[in-house]
Scaffold this motif. Structure first.
Motif, PDB file in Angstrom:
ATOM      1  N   UNK A 138      17.044   6.040   9.468  1.00  0.00           N
ATOM      2  CA  UNK A 138      18.261   6.861   9.420  1.00  0.00           C
ATOM      3  C   UNK A 138      18.587   7.306   7.995  1.00  0.00           C
ATOM      4  N   UNK A 139      17.896   6.719   7.021  1.00  0.00           N
ATOM      5  CA  UNK A 139      18.121   7.088   5.618  1.00  0.00           C
ATOM      6  C   UNK A 139      17.016   8.052   5.204  1.00  0.00           C
ATOM      7  N   UNK A 140      17.326   9.309   4.970  1.00  0.00           N
ATOM      8  CA  UNK A 140      16.280  10.304   4.651  1.00  0.00           C
ATOM      9  C   UNK A 140      15.679  10.058   3.270  1.00  0.00           C
ATOM     10  N   UNK A 141      14.385  10.302   3.130  1.00  0.00           N
ATOM     11  CA  UNK A 141      13.748  10.162   1.802  1.00  0.00           C
ATOM     12  C   UNK A 141      14.246  11.247   0.852  1.00  0.00           C
ATOM     13  N   UNK A 142      14.259  10.943  -0.428  1.00  0.00           N
ATOM     14  CA  UNK A 142      14.641  11.922  -1.435  1.00  0.00           C
ATOM     15  C   UNK A 142      13.452  12.821  -1.755  1.00  0.00           C
ATOM     16  N   UNK A 164      13.983   6.530  -2.168  1.00  0.00           N
ATOM     17  CA  UNK A 164      15.080   6.376  -1.215  1.00  0.00           C
ATOM     18  C   UNK A 164      16.304   5.850  -1.946  1.00  0.00           C
ATOM     19  N   UNK A 165      17.458   6.043  -1.343  1.00  0.00           N
ATOM     20  CA  UNK A 165      18.712   5.535  -1.906  1.00  0.00           C
ATOM     21  C   UNK A 165      18.727   4.019  -1.733  1.00  0.00           C
ATOM     22  N   UNK A 166      18.446   3.293  -2.807  1.00  0.00           N
ATOM     23  CA  UNK A 166      18.323   1.838  -2.734  1.00  0.00           C
ATOM     24  C   UNK A 166      19.618   1.188  -2.248  1.00  0.00           C
ATOM     25  N   UNK A 205       0.817  -1.218   0.000  1.00  0.00           N
ATOM     26  CA  UNK A 205       0.000   0.000   0.000  1.00  0.00           C
ATOM     27  C   UNK A 205       0.849   1.266   0.000  1.00  0.00           C
ATOM     28  N   UNK A 206       2.133   1.123   0.314  1.00  0.00           N
ATOM     29  CA  UNK A 206       3.010   2.303   0.402  1.00  0.00           C
ATOM     30  C   UNK A 206       3.233   2.917  -0.982  1.00  0.00           C
ATOM     31  N   UNK A 207       2.997   4.215  -1.074  1.00  0.00           N
ATOM     32  CA  UNK A 207       3.197   4.917  -2.337  1.00  0.00           C
ATOM     33  C   UNK A 207       4.521   5.671  -2.366  1.00  0.00           C
ATOM     34  N   UNK A 208       5.152   5.807  -1.196  1.00  0.00           N
ATOM     35  CA  UNK A 208       6.464   6.445  -1.137  1.00  0.00           C
ATOM     36  C   UNK A 208       7.242   5.859   0.042  1.00  0.00           C
ATOM     37  N   UNK A 209       8.467   6.294   0.172  1.00  0.00           N
ATOM     38  CA  UNK A 209       9.365   5.734   1.193  1.00  0.00           C
ATOM     39  C   UNK A 209       8.870   6.033   2.610  1.00  0.00           C
ATOM     40  N   UNK A 210       8.359   7.233   2.841  1.00  0.00           N
ATOM     41  CA  UNK A 210       7.889   7.594   4.178  1.00  0.00           C
ATOM     42  C   UNK A 210       6.715   6.705   4.607  1.00  0.00           C
TER      43      UNK A 210
END
Length: 235
Positions: free
Chosen positions: A163-167, A172-174, A141-146
């Motif tokens: 700890x990995x911030x969304x772009x 996200x940085x895969x 269901x997730x449409x984005x990293x957050x």
């Protein structure tokens, strides 16, 4: 960790499975097959994989489907051994489930980054769902990293990925996600092997795990150089 009677029973089962595993000659025979259906037909008539291919028409399968069948068979074989010994109740022996969970999370991150609708569900190994403590279906269901992080909030993976911030575009940085997830996975596996087994067993397990890490690093290094043109220093 096991009493002698139980250990003997497990060893007997493992020896039986090992006796049906492919030999060097089997692999040479498979190399003579020129197409995926021919290779699938060979597997369907082998002692090791005939049950996995029982209801499959070899003439209609593609490479990805064959790979999925083999992975499912190996996973189910392992889980049967764990249930027989009740090893699935011990922390170390859920390593295969955790590995599959990480694969699913990375698949979802790749799905988000690529904007590929429903590709995650198409690749989701259904046989893992009932064994996982992660809501693998809900992740779709997730449409984005957050949003993915919110779904993973009550899992150990949240502390790693948060700890990995969304772009800016919600992706996200895969590579960074994969690096952190796999590093945490192998660190935990090595620590558990060290503390939950005898000194000799711990040494043997650690050597096996380290060899797997070496293989993964070699594959990643090749992938980074061949497909992403990374320099030796960057790798």
């Amino acid at each position: 960790m096991l009493d002698s009677w139980s250990a003997n029973g497990t060893v007997a089962k493992i020896k039986y499975i090992h006796g049906r595993m492919f030999t060097k000659e089997n692999y040479h025979e498979m190399l003579m097959r020129r197409t995926v259906p021919e290779a699938a037909d060979y597997l369907a008539h082998s002692a090791r994989y005939k049950d996995a291919f029982r209801d499959v028409d070899p003439n209609t399968v593609h490479r990805g489907f064959v790979e999925a069948l083999l992975q499912r068979e190996n996973f189910n074989t392992y889980m049967r051994l764990c249930r027989f010994q009740e090893l699935d109740k011990l922390p170390f022996y859920d390593f295969l489930i955790k590995s599959k969970e990480i694969e699913c999370i990375l698949s979802m991150i790749n799905n988000i980054n690529s904007g590929l609708d429903n590709s995650y569900l198409n690749d989701l190994p259904g046989y893992v769902i009932k064994h996982s403590k992660v809501s693998l279906l809900e992740m779709s269901r997730a449409e984005n990293y957050e949003q993915l992080l919110k779904i993973l909030r009550n899992t150990p993976y949240y502390k790693i990925l948060v700890k990995i911030p969304p772009l800016e575009d919600g992706s996200a940085d895969y590579t960074e996600c994969e690096l952190r997830l796999r590093t945490a996975y192998y660190t935990e596996l090595l620590n558990t092997a060290k503390h939950d087994f005898s000194e000799m067993q711990s040494k043997q397990l650690s050597e096996m795990i380290s060899r797997e890490i070496d293989c993964l690093n070699i594959i990643n290094a090749y992938r980074m150089k061949a497909f992403f043109c990374y320099s030796s220093e960057e790798i």
